[in-house]
Design a protein around this motif. Structure first.
Motif, mmCIF file in Angstrom:
data_model
loop_
_atom_site.group_PDB
_atom_site.id
_atom_site.type_symbol
_atom_site.label_atom_id
_atom_site.label_comp_id
_atom_site.label_asym_id
_atom_site.label_seq_id
_atom_site.Cartn_x
_atom_site.Cartn_y
_atom_site.Cartn_z
ATOM 1 N N UNK A 282 1.065 -1.619 -0.085
ATOM 2 C CA UNK A 282 0.046 -0.031 -0.215
ATOM 3 C C UNK A 282 1.005 1.411 0.102
ATOM 4 N N UNK A 283 0.148 2.193 -1.160
ATOM 5 C CA UNK A 283 1.075 3.523 -0.394
ATOM 6 C C UNK A 283 0.270 4.694 -0.476
ATOM 7 N N UNK A 284 1.356 4.983 -0.069
ATOM 8 C CA UNK A 284 0.234 6.519 1.107
ATOM 9 C C UNK A 284 0.847 7.439 0.729
ATOM 10 N N UNK A 285 0.171 8.620 0.423
ATOM 11 C CA UNK A 285 0.426 9.982 0.416
ATOM 12 C C UNK A 285 1.828 10.256 0.204
ATOM 13 N N UNK A 286 2.554 10.321 1.720
ATOM 14 C CA UNK A 286 3.668 10.290 2.001
ATOM 15 C C UNK A 286 4.669 9.864 1.136
ATOM 16 N N UNK A 287 4.256 9.121 0.362
ATOM 17 C CA UNK A 287 5.238 8.115 -0.314
ATOM 18 C C UNK A 287 5.134 8.091 -1.830
ATOM 19 N N UNK A 288 4.074 9.303 -2.209
ATOM 20 C CA UNK A 288 4.174 9.432 -4.156
ATOM 21 C C UNK A 288 4.003 11.012 -4.152
ATOM 22 N N UNK A 289 5.226 11.372 -4.809
ATOM 23 C CA UNK A 289 5.139 12.716 -5.067
ATOM 24 C C UNK A 289 4.531 12.494 -7.340
ATOM 25 N N UNK A 290 3.315 12.962 -7.091
ATOM 26 C CA UNK A 290 2.146 12.853 -8.415
ATOM 27 C C UNK A 290 2.895 14.757 -8.936
ATOM 28 N N UNK A 291 3.033 15.189 -10.017
ATOM 29 C CA UNK A 291 3.006 16.354 -10.517
ATOM 30 C C UNK A 291 2.857 16.413 -11.887
ATOM 31 N N UNK A 292 1.816 17.248 -12.089
ATOM 32 C CA UNK A 292 1.393 17.654 -13.586
ATOM 33 C C UNK A 292 2.382 18.354 -14.337
#
Length: 357
Positions: A282-292
Motif C-alpha cells: 500500500x502506498x500512502x500520500x507521503x510515499x508519492x510525488x505526483x506532479x502535473x
C-alpha cells in the motif's frame, strides 16, 4: 477504473423513470449520501469466483479493462472497455421491467492520431445487459467480456469484444497470475473521511487479437489491466474529480495510483505497488510525488497530459506522456482517458484517466 461514473446515471438517465431519485451531490453524484446501501468497511474477505459477479446492496460497481497494444510494425494503440452497474434501490434484483438496476457501457480505441469512443445504455432484468457466473460473462448488447476457460479461475482466459461505426476490437486476454487486492487487502480508501471502495485487479493480462480503426485492421498484442470496484459512496461531496494511473513497468512490476482532487486543500493520494510476483504494498500520500507537467487544450479544457511521478522508496522517478493528448471521451459523461508512455528510471506503458476538469 478505478472510480467510475455509474452513480451519475441516477440523475442523467433515470430521473424520467423514477421521480423519487434525489438530486446528486459531489462529482458525478459519487459523494451523495447512500445510507440505505451497504457501506464499505475494512476487513472484507474476498471470495472468487463469486466476487466477479454483481453485488446486491451496493449502489455502484464496474468491470473495467484497458490494453496497451502494438501491431507488428510497432505502432501503438490503446483499447478501453467498461461496464457499469448502478442500483436505484438497495434491495436484491428482480426480473423484468421492475428491475432496479441500470447498466452503462463505454468503449474506446486510441492511436497517436485518432481517438474514438462510444457508449451503450440498458435497463437490467430484460437480458440486454448483465453479469453472470459459471461461465463468467459481462455484456451490454454485443459488447462482451466473457470467460473462455474451464479452469477454476474464470478470468484466466477471457474474450473482450466491442464494436461501433468507427472501430472494433476482438481481444483475447490471458494470465496465469493471481488477482491483486488493491489498497489495504482490497479496502481502497478515497478520502480522509473514510470513503472507500472494494477493489481488486488483474494487472498481468496479456492481450492479443484484432483491432480495427476507420476500416483498417491491425493485428495487435500487449499488456492489459482489469479493474473491479464496488461501493455505495466512494467520494465526498467536496471531491471534484480524480486522476487515475495504471502502469506496466518494463521491470515486470505494476503500479496503481489515485489522485482525488478536493475543492479546497491538497489532493488525497493513494496507490499500490505490485511486484513482479504479484505481492502488493500500500502506498500512502507521503510515499508519492505526483506532479502535473505539460497541458493541452481539449474540448475547451486544459488537461495535464504529461506528469512527473516519483516514489522514492521504490527508486521510481519517471515522466509519463499521453500517446494522444486529444483522447477525450466525448460521451454524455465526458472525461479524458488514454494510453501513456513512460520514460526515466523505468520504461513501460500504462493508462491515465482524468475526470472533473
Amino acid at each position: 477504473m478505478r472510480i467510475k461514473f455509474a452513480g451519475v446515471l441516477l440523475t442523467l438517465l433515470l430521473s424520467g423513470c423514477d421521480q423519487s431519485v434525489p438530486v446528486e451531490k459531489g462529482f458525478a453524484g459519487m459523494g451523495n449520501q447512500a445510507s440505505a446501501f451497504t457501506p464499505v468497511v475494512p476487513g472484507r474477505v474476498f471470495g472468487f469466483p463469486a466476487d466477479h459477479g454483481p453485488h446486491d446492496g451496493f449502489r455502484i460497481e464496474w468491470w473495467y479493462v484497458t490494453a496497451n497494444l502494438k501491431d507488428e510494425q510497432g505502432h501503438e494503440f490503446g483499447a478501453q472497455w467498461t461496464l457499469f452497474r448502478s442500483a436505484l434501490k438497495a434491495t436484491p434484483e428482480v426480473a423484468g421491467w421492475e428491475n432496479q438496476v441500470v447498466w452503462l457501457g463505454h468503449a474506446a480505441v486510441t492511436s497517436a492520431t485518432v481517438h474514438h469512443a462510444a457508449e451503450r445504455y440498458a435497463r437490467g432484468g430484460v437480458g440486454q445487459a448483465g453479469v453472470s457466473l459459471a461461465p463468467f460473462n459481462a455484456w451490454i448488447d454485443d459488447w462482451r467480456l466473457s470467460s473462455q476457460s474451464s479452469d477454476a479461475d474464470p478470468l484466466a482466459d477471457v474474450q473482450l469484444t466491442a464494436r461501433d461505426k468507427a472501430f472494433s476490437y476482438q481481444l483475447r486476454l490471458t494470465s496465469n497470475r493471481p488477482l491483486v487486492l488493491q489498497g489495504d487487502k482490497g479496502f481502497s480508501q478515497k478520502s480522509e473521511q473514510g470513503q472507500a471502495s472494494y477493489y481488486y485487479s488483474q494487472p498481468f493480462f496479456r492481450a492479443s487479437g484484432l483491432l480495427e480503426i476507420d476500416g483498417k485492421p491491425y493485428q495487435v498484442s500487449g499488456p492489459a489491466w482489469l479493474d473491479r470496484e464496488w461501493s455505495s459512496q466512494p467520494l465526498t461531496a467536496s471531491q471534484t474529480g480524480w486522476d487515475w494511473f495504471s502502469l506496466h513497468l518494463d521491470s515486470g512490476e505494476q503500479v496503481m495510483l489515485y489522485r482525488m482532487r478536493q475543492k479546497d486543500g491538497e489532493p488525497y493520494l493513494t496507490g499500490t505497488w505490485i511486484d513482479a510476483q504479484g505481492q502488493t504494498q500500500l502506498l500512502h500520500g507521503a510515499d508519492i510525488r505526483l506532479i502535473p507537467q505539460d497541458t493541452t487544450r481539449v474540448a475547451g479544457r486544459s488537461m495535464p497530459v504529461r506528469w512527473s511521478i516519483l516514489i522514492p522508496g521504490k527508486h521510481l522517478d519517471i515522466v509519463i506522456s499521453a500517446l494522444n493528448p486529444k483522447a477525450w471521451m466525448d460521451l454524455r459523461i465526458p472525461y479524458w482517458e488514454g494510453p501513456v508512455q513512460l520514460s526515466g528510471s523505468h520504461g513501460g506503458q500504462g493508462y491515465l484517466e482524468m475526470t472533473g476538469y
